[in-house]
Scaffold this active site. Structure first.
Site, mmCIF file in Angstrom:
data_model
loop_
_atom_site.group_PDB
_atom_site.id
_atom_site.type_symbol
_atom_site.label_atom_id
_atom_site.label_comp_id
_atom_site.label_asym_id
_atom_site.label_seq_id
_atom_site.Cartn_x
_atom_site.Cartn_y
_atom_site.Cartn_z
ATOM 1 N N HIS A 27 -2.217 -7.161 -4.919
ATOM 2 C CA HIS A 27 -2.619 -8.558 -4.799
ATOM 3 C C HIS A 27 -3.250 -9.029 -6.099
ATOM 4 O O HIS A 27 -3.930 -8.251 -6.768
ATOM 5 C CB HIS A 27 -3.617 -8.747 -3.644
ATOM 6 C CG HIS A 27 -3.717 -10.165 -3.228
ATOM 7 N ND1 HIS A 27 -4.588 -11.041 -3.816
ATOM 8 C CD2 HIS A 27 -3.018 -10.878 -2.306
ATOM 9 C CE1 HIS A 27 -4.430 -12.227 -3.261
ATOM 10 N NE2 HIS A 27 -3.481 -12.162 -2.345
ATOM 11 N N ASP A 87 1.363 -9.545 3.757
ATOM 12 C CA ASP A 87 2.775 -9.504 4.118
ATOM 13 C C ASP A 87 3.233 -8.141 4.635
ATOM 14 O O ASP A 87 4.251 -8.044 5.309
ATOM 15 C CB ASP A 87 3.628 -9.858 2.891
ATOM 16 C CG ASP A 87 3.403 -11.289 2.464
ATOM 17 O OD1 ASP A 87 3.441 -12.167 3.343
ATOM 18 O OD2 ASP A 87 3.172 -11.531 1.270
HETATM 19 N N1 COA Z 1 4.367 -1.924 -6.453
HETATM 20 C C1 COA Z 1 4.320 -1.145 -7.561
HETATM 21 N N2 COA Z 1 3.630 -1.452 -8.646
HETATM 22 C C2 COA Z 1 2.943 -2.590 -8.633
HETATM 23 C C3 COA Z 1 2.929 -3.449 -7.514
HETATM 24 C C4 COA Z 1 3.672 -3.067 -6.410
HETATM 25 N N3 COA Z 1 3.729 -3.828 -5.331
HETATM 26 N N4 COA Z 1 2.166 -4.523 -7.773
HETATM 27 C C5 COA Z 1 1.690 -4.363 -9.010
HETATM 28 N N5 COA Z 1 2.170 -3.207 -9.521
HETATM 29 C C6 COA Z 1 1.919 -2.664 -10.851
HETATM 30 C C7 COA Z 1 2.766 -3.403 -11.867
HETATM 31 O O1 COA Z 1 4.041 -2.814 -12.013
HETATM 32 C C8 COA Z 1 1.916 -3.309 -13.091
HETATM 33 O O2 COA Z 1 2.037 -2.016 -13.610
HETATM 34 P P1 COA Z 1 2.006 -1.771 -15.212
HETATM 35 O O3 COA Z 1 0.633 -2.218 -15.620
HETATM 36 O O4 COA Z 1 2.264 -0.333 -15.330
HETATM 37 O O5 COA Z 1 3.095 -2.644 -15.762
HETATM 38 C C9 COA Z 1 0.507 -3.454 -12.541
HETATM 39 O O6 COA Z 1 0.576 -2.960 -11.201
HETATM 40 C C10 COA Z 1 0.005 -4.873 -12.549
HETATM 41 O O7 COA Z 1 0.977 -5.701 -11.899
HETATM 42 P P2 COA Z 1 1.026 -7.275 -11.966
HETATM 43 O O8 COA Z 1 2.244 -7.759 -11.258
HETATM 44 O O9 COA Z 1 0.806 -7.736 -13.371
HETATM 45 O O10 COA Z 1 -0.301 -7.606 -11.183
HETATM 46 P P3 COA Z 1 -0.630 -8.900 -10.443
HETATM 47 O O11 COA Z 1 -2.075 -8.970 -10.289
HETATM 48 O O12 COA Z 1 0.082 -10.058 -11.035
HETATM 49 O O13 COA Z 1 0.074 -8.564 -9.032
HETATM 50 C C11 COA Z 1 1.346 -9.296 -7.231
HETATM 51 C C12 COA Z 1 0.012 -9.323 -7.939
HETATM 52 C C13 COA Z 1 1.121 -9.697 -5.784
HETATM 53 C C14 COA Z 1 2.301 -10.301 -7.888
HETATM 54 C C15 COA Z 1 1.975 -7.882 -7.302
HETATM 55 O O14 COA Z 1 1.097 -6.914 -6.780
HETATM 56 C C16 COA Z 1 3.303 -7.816 -6.593
HETATM 57 O O15 COA Z 1 4.321 -8.229 -7.159
HETATM 58 N N6 COA Z 1 3.343 -7.287 -5.325
HETATM 59 C C17 COA Z 1 4.544 -7.224 -4.579
HETATM 60 C C18 COA Z 1 4.920 -8.602 -4.049
HETATM 61 C C19 COA Z 1 4.024 -9.042 -2.919
HETATM 62 O O16 COA Z 1 3.744 -8.294 -2.009
HETATM 63 N N7 COA Z 1 3.614 -10.303 -2.971
HETATM 64 C C20 COA Z 1 2.798 -10.900 -1.925
HETATM 65 C C21 COA Z 1 1.439 -11.222 -2.444
HETATM 66 S S1 COA Z 1 0.380 -11.747 -1.129
#
Ligand code: COA
Length: 379
Positions: free
Chosen positions: A265, A316
Site C-alpha cells: 500500500h 483488495d
Molecule cells: N508485490 C511485489 N512487490 C511489490 C508489491 C507487490 N504487490 N508492491 C510493491 N512492491 C515492491 C516494488 O516492486 C518495489 O520494489 P523495488 O524497490 O525493488 O523496485 C517496492 O515494493 C516499492 O513499490 P512501489 O510500487 O514503488 O510502492 P508504492 O508505495 O507505490 O506501492 C502500490 C503501492 C499499491 C501501488 C503497490 O504496492 C502495488 O502495486 N500493489 C499491488 C496493486 C494493489 O494491490 N493495489 C491496490 C492498492 S489498495
C-alpha cells in the site's frame, strides 16, 4: 518549475505530499488506522450501516434516527435509473468492461438531472443522492444485460447492500451475506486522498458538475494499481489454483519483479485495517460455502509476502475471495468498489465545492531550453 527560487524537486507519485485539507477521512499508515470524520473504521464496521456512513461522510456527524430515515428514503426513491440510460446500455457490446460501462452510464445520468451542474450545496447533495442511488442499479443491470438476463428492478424496501445483491442475482440474498456486503461497503467508502478521490476533487475544483467529477473518479478507480486490484487478485488465485504451487508461483513472480496484486500500500506500512475485516469475511464465506481453498491460498500468499518482503495485504486482497464465494463475477468487484466509494467521492466533492480553490500545481521542468526552431524542410 521555471525559476530557481520556485524550484523544488518533484516527489514521484506525490507520495507524502499534502495536497488538500479535508475533514472527511484520515489514514495513519504507521499505526494502520483509518477514521471517517473522527470515527474509527472498526467501530463503524462493528456498529454502523452503509447509509449511516454516507450521512457521516456528507455531513460530518452521525445522523439522528429521523435524519437517517430521511436520507435512506431519498436514496431509495432514486434507485431507479432513467429508462433511456438502460436502453443505451442494451446497445453496448456485451464484452464491454463493467467499469467502462459504469463510467459511460454514470456520465449520461447528468442529462436527466436539471440541476446536475449546480455546485451550491443543495444541488450538489441532490446530485450526490441520485448518483448514490443509481450507481448500484447500473452496475447490477449491466451484469444481467451482458448475460442476456432480464434486468431486475430495484426494490425501494431494501437497503443499498441488500438491494444490490438482489438486483445482481435476481433472488433475495440471505441475511449473513447482506451483513458482510454492507460492512464491505462501509470499509471501501472513503480513503482520504487516494487516486480516484483526488481526481474527483481536481475536476470539482474547476467547478465542473458532480456527474463529471464522479465519472472521472470511476475512470481512475478502474486502473489495476487502484480499484482494479481486487479482480486481479482473484485472477491470480484462479491461475495458481493449486495450494501446493503457491510457494513456487510467488518466488517466480518476485524473481520476475512482478507485483502480487492486493499486497502493499502507498500509505499503510502495517496491516490495512480494512483487510482485517475482509480476511474474516473470506474465512466466513469459505466455511459457509464449504470451500476453504481460496482463503487458505490467500493466507499462504500473505504469509510469504510478509516473510519475503515485509509487506501486508490491502483492502483488495481478501475482498476478492469474499466476493468470489458470493458468486459475483470477477470483473464486478471494481464496480462494487465504486458503489461504495461513491460516498467518499461525493463527500469530497461537496467539501471541495464548499471551500473551492482551483487545483493547479506546478511541474518540475526537466526538458530542454533555448531550442532554435528549424523549418521542417531543413531538419
Ligand atoms: N508485490 C511485489 N512487490 C511489490 C508489491 C507487490 N504487490 N508492491 C510493491 N512492491 C515492491 C516494488 O516492486 C518495489 O520494489 P523495488 O524497490 O525493488 O523496485 C517496492 O515494493 C516499492 O513499490 P512501489 O510500487 O514503488 O510502492 P508504492 O508505495 O507505490 O506501492 C502500490 C503501492 C499499491 C501501488 C503497490 O504496492 C502495488 O502495486 N500493489 C499491488 C496493486 C494493489 O494491490 N493495489 C491496490 C492498492 S489498495
Amino acid at each position: 518549475m521555471s525559476t530557481a527560487t520556485e524550484s523544488t524537486a518533484a516527489t514521484a507519485g506525490l507520495r507524502g505530499v499534502v495536497a488538500a485539507q479535508s475533514a472527511i477521512g484520515d489514514v495513519n499508515g504507521e499505526e494502520g488506522k483509518l477514521i471517517y470524520q473522527g470515527y474509527d473504521i472498526h467501530d463503524l464496521a462493528e456498529h454502523s450501516t452503509f447509509e449511516e456512513v454516507i450521512f457521516l461522510l456528507w455531513n460530518g456527524r452521525l445522523p439522528k434516527q429521523d435524519e437517517l430515515t430521511e436520507l435512506q428514503d431519498r436514496i431509495r426513491r432514486n434507485y431507479e435509473v432513467p429508462a433511456p440510460v438502460l436502453e443505451m446500455m442494451k446497445q453496448f457490446p456485451k464484452t464491454a468492461d463493467p467499469m467502462d460501462v459504469l463510467r459511460t452510464a454514470v456520465s449520461s445520468l447528468d442529462f436527466y438531472d436539471d440541476h446536475g451542474h449546480g455546485t451550491d450545496r443543495d444541488s450538489a447533495v441532490r446530485a450526490a443522492v441520485r448518483i448514490t442511488g443509481q450507481i448500484g442499479t447500473i452496475a447490477a443491470a449491466w451484469d444481467r444485460i451482458r448475460n442476456g438476463k432480464e434486468v431486475i428492478a430495484p426494490d425501494k424496501n431494501l437497503g443499498i447492500a441488500e438491494n444490490f445483491l438482489h438486483m445482481l442475482r435476481g433472488e433475495k440474498p440471505d441475511a449473513d451475506e447482506v451483513k458482510i456486503f454492507d460492512i464491505a461497503l462501509i470499509l471501501h467508502a472513503d480513503h482520504e486522498l487516494n487516486a480516484s478521490t483526488f481526481t474527483t476533487r481536481v475536476v470539482a475544483g474547476t467547478l465542473a458538475g458532480m456527474y463529471g467529477a464522479v465519472t472521472a473518479g470511476i475512470a481512475a478507480l478502474a486502473g489495476p494499481l487502484h480499484g482494479g486490484a481486487n479482480t486481479n487478485v482473484m485472477k491470480m488465485l484462479i491461475e495458481i489454483d493449486d495450494p501446493a504451487k503457491i510457494d513456487s508461483w510467488v518466488d517466480k513472480a518476485l524473481e520476475e519483479k512482478r507485483k502480487i496484486m492486493g499486497i502493499g500500500h502507498a500509505v499503510y506500512k502495517t496491516e490495512d485495517p480494512r483487510a482485517t475485516w475482509l480476511r474474516k469475511f473470506s474465512k466466513q464465506m469459505g466455511e459457509k460455502k464449504g470451500e476453504m481453498k481460496w482463503y487458505e491460498m490467500s493466507q499462504r500468499i500473505e504469509q510469504l509476502m510478509h516473510e519475503k518482503k515485509g509487506m501486508f495485504p490491502n483492502v483488495d486482497f481478501y475482498a476478492a475471495s469474499t466476493y468470489y464465494l458470493m458468486g459475483i463475477a470477477l470483473d464486478m468487484y471494481t464496480p462494487i468498489f465504486a458503489v461504495s466509494r461513491i460516498s467518499g467521492w461525493t463527500g469530497h466533492i461537496l467539501e471541495q465545492y464548499g471551500n473551492n480553490k482551483l487545483i493547479r500545481p506546478r511541474a518540475e521542468y526537466i526538458g530542454k531550453r533555448d531550442q532554435k526552431y528549424v523549418p521542417v524542410a531543413e531538419r
